[in-house]
Design a protein around this motif. Structure first.
Motif, mmCIF file in Angstrom:
data_model
loop_
_atom_site.group_PDB
_atom_site.id
_atom_site.type_symbol
_atom_site.label_atom_id
_atom_site.label_comp_id
_atom_site.label_asym_id
_atom_site.label_seq_id
_atom_site.Cartn_x
_atom_site.Cartn_y
_atom_site.Cartn_z
ATOM 1 N N ALA A 167 -9.120 8.764 -13.342
ATOM 2 C CA ALA A 167 -10.086 9.862 -12.644
ATOM 3 C C ALA A 167 -9.458 10.262 -11.362
ATOM 4 C CB ALA A 167 -11.648 9.572 -12.498
ATOM 5 N N PRO A 168 -9.187 9.383 -10.267
ATOM 6 C CA PRO A 168 -8.429 9.814 -9.122
ATOM 7 C C PRO A 168 -7.212 10.527 -9.553
ATOM 8 C CG PRO A 168 -9.196 7.587 -9.085
ATOM 9 C CD PRO A 168 -9.363 7.732 -10.442
ATOM 10 N N TYR A 169 -6.345 9.958 -10.506
ATOM 11 C CA TYR A 169 -4.933 10.551 -10.867
ATOM 12 C C TYR A 169 -5.348 12.031 -11.164
ATOM 13 C CZ TYR A 169 -0.518 11.519 -12.920
ATOM 14 O OH TYR A 169 0.436 11.926 -13.364
ATOM 15 N N LEU A 170 -6.378 12.124 -12.205
ATOM 16 C CA LEU A 170 -6.153 13.647 -12.443
ATOM 17 C C LEU A 170 -6.957 14.559 -11.493
ATOM 18 C CD1 LEU A 170 -7.601 12.912 -16.428
ATOM 19 C CD2 LEU A 170 -5.385 13.850 -15.594
ATOM 20 N N LEU A 171 -7.818 13.877 -10.588
ATOM 21 C CA LEU A 171 -8.393 14.796 -9.645
ATOM 22 C C LEU A 171 -7.255 15.104 -8.549
ATOM 23 C CD1 LEU A 171 -11.146 15.805 -8.422
ATOM 24 C CD2 LEU A 171 -11.140 13.801 -7.111
ATOM 25 N N ARG A 172 -6.399 14.115 -8.385
ATOM 26 C CA ARG A 172 -5.252 14.374 -7.391
ATOM 27 C C ARG A 172 -4.006 15.239 -7.960
ATOM 28 N NH1 ARG A 172 -2.417 15.742 -4.189
ATOM 29 N NH2 ARG A 172 -1.337 14.756 -2.547
ATOM 30 N N PHE A 173 -4.011 15.330 -9.086
ATOM 31 C CA PHE A 173 -2.973 16.072 -9.929
ATOM 32 C C PHE A 173 -3.527 16.849 -10.964
ATOM 33 C CE2 PHE A 173 -0.924 12.371 -7.929
ATOM 34 C CZ PHE A 173 -0.094 12.991 -6.919
ATOM 35 N N PRO A 174 -4.280 17.767 -10.882
ATOM 36 C CA PRO A 174 -5.213 18.513 -11.967
ATOM 37 C C PRO A 174 -4.218 18.994 -13.003
ATOM 38 C CG PRO A 174 -5.489 19.659 -10.058
ATOM 39 C CD PRO A 174 -4.630 18.393 -9.721
ATOM 40 N N ILE A 175 -3.051 19.873 -12.604
ATOM 41 C CA ILE A 175 -2.403 20.507 -13.301
ATOM 42 C C ILE A 175 -1.154 19.617 -13.872
ATOM 43 C CG2 ILE A 175 -0.912 22.520 -13.501
ATOM 44 C CD1 ILE A 175 -2.587 23.667 -11.198
ATOM 45 N N ALA A 176 -0.315 19.123 -12.981
ATOM 46 C CA ALA A 176 0.611 18.337 -13.299
ATOM 47 C C ALA A 176 0.346 17.077 -14.162
ATOM 48 C CB ALA A 176 1.752 18.134 -12.233
ATOM 49 N N GLY A 177 -0.678 16.618 -13.893
ATOM 50 C CA GLY A 177 -1.372 15.116 -14.119
ATOM 51 C C GLY A 177 -1.348 14.914 -15.690
ATOM 52 N N PRO A 178 -2.091 15.866 -16.213
ATOM 53 C CA PRO A 178 -2.367 15.623 -17.867
ATOM 54 C C PRO A 178 -1.103 15.849 -18.543
ATOM 55 C CG PRO A 178 -3.872 17.307 -16.730
ATOM 56 C CD PRO A 178 -3.032 16.926 -15.465
ATOM 57 N N ILE B 164 0.780 -1.211 -0.097
ATOM 58 C CA ILE B 164 -0.006 -0.112 0.091
ATOM 59 C C ILE B 164 0.877 1.148 -0.006
ATOM 60 C CG2 ILE B 164 -1.705 1.388 1.304
ATOM 61 C CD1 ILE B 164 -2.472 -1.489 2.752
ATOM 62 N N ARG B 165 0.617 2.312 -0.925
ATOM 63 C CA ARG B 165 1.413 3.554 -1.000
ATOM 64 C C ARG B 165 0.440 4.561 -1.360
ATOM 65 N NH1 ARG B 165 2.778 4.922 -5.981
ATOM 66 N NH2 ARG B 165 3.133 3.314 -7.780
ATOM 67 N N HIS B 166 1.121 5.735 -1.464
ATOM 68 C CA HIS B 166 0.159 6.847 -1.915
ATOM 69 C C HIS B 166 0.158 7.006 -3.339
ATOM 70 C CE1 HIS B 166 -0.205 9.420 1.986
ATOM 71 N NE2 HIS B 166 0.513 8.273 2.297
ATOM 72 N N LEU B 167 -0.593 7.619 -3.919
ATOM 73 C CA LEU B 167 -0.929 7.800 -5.344
ATOM 74 C C LEU B 167 0.131 8.948 -5.609
ATOM 75 C CD1 LEU B 167 -2.189 7.484 -8.272
ATOM 76 C CD2 LEU B 167 -3.729 9.009 -7.475
ATOM 77 N N VAL B 168 1.112 8.864 -6.565
ATOM 78 C CA VAL B 168 1.925 9.991 -6.788
ATOM 79 C C VAL B 168 1.825 10.752 -8.338
ATOM 80 C CG1 VAL B 168 3.490 9.351 -4.868
ATOM 81 C CG2 VAL B 168 3.935 8.540 -7.253
ATOM 82 N N GLU B 169 2.380 11.738 -8.347
ATOM 83 C CA GLU B 169 2.316 12.401 -9.792
ATOM 84 C C GLU B 169 3.031 11.391 -10.879
ATOM 85 O OE1 GLU B 169 4.298 16.003 -11.632
ATOM 86 O OE2 GLU B 169 3.367 16.557 -9.707
#
Length: 212
Positions: free
Chosen positions: A190-201, A171-176
């Motif tokens: 969806a969780p990834y883009l929600l967590r990193f809305p700017i850097a994720g895309p 188990i670990r944190h979702l990271v960029e």
């Protein structure tokens, strides 16, 4: 001093890498788990397809003393025991003391030495699936490694990075840097883009363009 975490009902307490090294004999399951983390996850591999450690995240987390190891003794018939240990692992993850800026490196790795059979692997896969939405809702990742895991590598499809000498749930944190996983798994996107809305895309675009 590190906080002490409550002992799981069917396994060892959560231990730092140094505590694990002192506690277990050389041929024990805990030593096997620790050895795999140190000699495989934290090192490079000729078939990986890129430079660096197999899991750079774990290597950095270990340097910061934010990795916790445990052994769960549940067997193929112990799904509820395994489920409870993993569910508690999410709370244990949050309890690891660290600086706020380092929280995303916290990691819990649980080995299951009595689940190497096909029945044991199937049981742990069910435990992982039962935590799928629980983990995504909390921006956490839950990975499953075992000796016959055939999931291909991200950079070399012929490499099998998720193989381990004993079944492991981590188990670990979702990271960029999880953009490659988000690109391959629609439920994670969806969780990834929600967590990193700017850097994720930007990360996703770079990965899809082959920039890593």
């Amino acid at each position: 001093m590190l906080d002490k975490v409550e002992r799981p009902s069917v396994g060892t307490p959560l231990l730092t890498m140094d505590e694990a090294r002192l506690r277990d004999p050389d041929n024990g399951a805990l030593a096997t788990l620790r050895g795999w983390v140190e000699s495989y996850l934290m090192r490079g591999h000729d078939e990986l397809g890129r430079t660096g450690a197999v899991c750079p995240f774990t290597k950095q987390a270990a340097k910061l003393d934010l990795v916790r190891l445990a052994i769960c003794e549940a067997g193929p018939d112990g799904e509820e025991d395994a489920f409870k240990v993993i569910r508690k692992g999410f709370a244990d993850l949050e309890a690891i003391p660290c600086k706020p800026s380092m929280r995303h490196f916290r990691t819990v790795i649980v080995g299951f030495p009595n689940c190497g059979s096909p029945q044991g692997i199937d049981m742990l896969q069910r435990v992982q699936r039962r935590h799928k939405f629980y983990s995504l809702a909390r921006f956490r990742m839950i990975g499953f490694m075992h000796a016959t895991n055939d999931a291909p590598g991200l950079w070399n499809p012929k490499f099998r990075p998720l193989r381990a000498p004993l079944p492991v749930l981590a188990i670990r944190h979702l990271v960029e840097q999880d953009a490659p996983f988000a690109a391959r798994h629609p439920l994670l996107l969806a969780p990834y883009l929600l967590r990193f809305p700017i850097a994720g895309p930007k990360r996703l675009l770079a990965y899809m363009r082959g920039g890593g």
